[in-house]
Write an enzyme that holds these catalytic residues in place. Structure first.
Site, PDB file in Angstrom:
ATOM      1  N   TYR A  42       0.862  -1.181   0.000  1.00 57.80           N
ATOM      2  CA  TYR A  42       0.000   0.000   0.000  1.00 57.80           C
ATOM      3  C   TYR A  42       0.899   1.232   0.000  1.00 57.80           C
ATOM      4  O   TYR A  42       1.920   1.248  -0.671  1.00 57.80           O
ATOM      5  CB  TYR A  42      -0.977  -0.067   1.188  1.00 57.80           C
ATOM      6  N   LYS A  97     -21.801 -18.955 -10.656  1.00 59.98           N
ATOM      7  CA  LYS A  97     -21.059 -18.847 -11.909  1.00 59.98           C
ATOM      8  C   LYS A  97     -19.639 -18.353 -11.643  1.00 59.98           C
ATOM      9  O   LYS A  97     -18.668 -18.848 -12.232  1.00 59.98           O
ATOM     10  CB  LYS A  97     -21.769 -17.880 -12.850  1.00 59.98           C
TER      11      LYS A  97
END
Length: 401
Positions: A42, A97
């Site tokens: 970060y 899915k």
């Protein structure tokens, strides 16, 4: 209510327990175990990566997950066998899915259920979100709107887009028919095929069979055989009417199925036993509607040499899971900007080749859990992408007008 399995029926209690809290979560690939690691992953370290991507946007595919992220998109208008249940009710299916893409394709996927059925709004939404993902899997969008939506998105986005209900199903059907014709000893391209259903899957099945070299394909919708000039046809059906039915048949299933070699069912219409009996000897029947096939497979087997369904509770399950994980994996691995007809045909051939070593009347396609399928499909699709020029960004510029 229970869902029928091969040997162990699944109860509603088990189903709801498995869905508690959803089926997906976000993981991290870099552990923040100390301040140095945090500074690398970060701030301040991440700024260097952002600056590099700002200079060269294509680096986002390497240094973010966008290059391997599939957006699983629906408006909830044609969910499984449930119909128009809306986006919220579609979310459990889209989670499934996405989980399949992760499990079988090694790809991250995010469900996006959109609270609109307006094609312009859906296209605009995905164009604006394009930097966040690498491919789009359209799911459970009702016909005929699904045809326009896919076409528009293919033109508007510079990444692979595929309506899985159309093309995943069609690819699996073509692979299954290759295996079935090998089993019965007949060339696929010389077969007389009847496709019952002219929605998303039916239109795509007919189109891929024509692309594979078949010339005798007849398509029916709820009003009967598609013929040029017939009333009540949308543009997709009208286009097929001009390319199919070379015998100029008129009427319904009775007229279409008489002496036909192959039946592909992708509609909810029941097919009487006597119509299957009227087909040619050693016929092939793919009754793919879920959860109830057009004709019970045990009944069809009285007359047909090979029978397949869309369910896991009978042999020869013809399902789009055989195709779509490998297609997206191959397209993204290759850096493809679109999914071409050649890539779809290559996927079908790869599935058929996996099945070829162990073909039988009850094994015309690999099992959907066969670990060989995805790598074979991905490799074939990546090669076809290169051959078709789908990697050339200049050949497929995004159209945001």
């Amino acid at each position: 209510m229970t869902a029928v399995g091969v040997s162990n029926p699944v109860t509603d209690a088990e189903v709801f327990a498995a869905h508690e809290g959803g089926k997906l979560s976000v993981g991290v690939t870099t552990a923040f175990h100390d301040s140095r690691a945090l500074s690398i992953a970060y701030t301040p370290g991440v700024a260097a990566v952002s600056k590099a991507i700002a200079r060269e946007p294509e680096l986002a595919g390497r240094y973010t997950w966008a290059g391997r992220l599939v957006a699983v998109v629906t408006d909830g208008t044609a969910v499984l066998g449930l119909g128009d249940v809306g986006p919220a009710a579609a979310l459990p299916v889209m989670e499934g899915k996405a989980a399949l893409l992760k499990q079988f394709g090694g790809l991250d996927a995010i469900p996006l259920v959109l609270d609109t059925t307006d094609v312009d709004e859906i296209v605009d939404t995905l164009v604006r979100l394009r930097p966040s993902f690498g491919a789009v899997s359209l799911e459970d969008v009702a016909a005929p709107r699904c045809f326009e939506l896919e076409d528009r998105l293919v033109r508007a986005l510079d990444c692979p887009v595929m309506h899985d209900d159309q093309h995943g199903t069609a690819i699996a059907v073509l692979a299954a028919l290759r295996g079935a014709c090998t089993v019965v000893g007949r060339p696929l391209t010389r077969q007389r095929v009847v496709v019952s259903g002219a929605g998303a899957a039916g239109v795509a099945c007919a189109r891929i069979l024509l692309a594979a070299g078949l010339t005798d394909v007849t398509v029916l919708d709820s009003r009967g055989i598609l013929v040029p000039g017939r009333a009540g046809m949308n543009p997709a059906k009208a286009g097929l009417a001009g390319r199919t039915n070379p015998r100029a048949l008129r009427g319904g299933l009775a007229e279409a199925l008489r002496d036909a070699d192959i039946f592909v069912g992708v509609s909810s219409a029941a097919v009487p036993e006597e119509l299957i009996a009227s087909m040619a000897p050693d016929a092939i029947v793919l009754a793919l509607s879920n959860p109830v096939p057009e004709i019970p497979p045990q009944t069809a087997a009285r007359y047909a040499a090979v029978v397949g369904t869309g369910g896991s509770d009978f042999p020869n399950q013809v399902i789009n899971t055989l195709a779509s994980p490998g297609i997206y994996r191959g397209a993204l691995d290759a850096g493809a900007r679109r999914i071409t007809d050649g890539m779809k045909l290559a996927a079908a051939e790869a599935i058929a080749e996996v099945a070829a070593a162990d073909l039988a009347t009850d094994r015309i396609v690999p099992h959907s859990l066969d670990p060989r399928v995805m790598p074979a499909v991905a490799s074939a699709v990546a090669r076809a992408a290169l051959e078709d020029g789908a990697l050339d960004a200049a050949a497929h510029r995004p159209d945001r007008a």
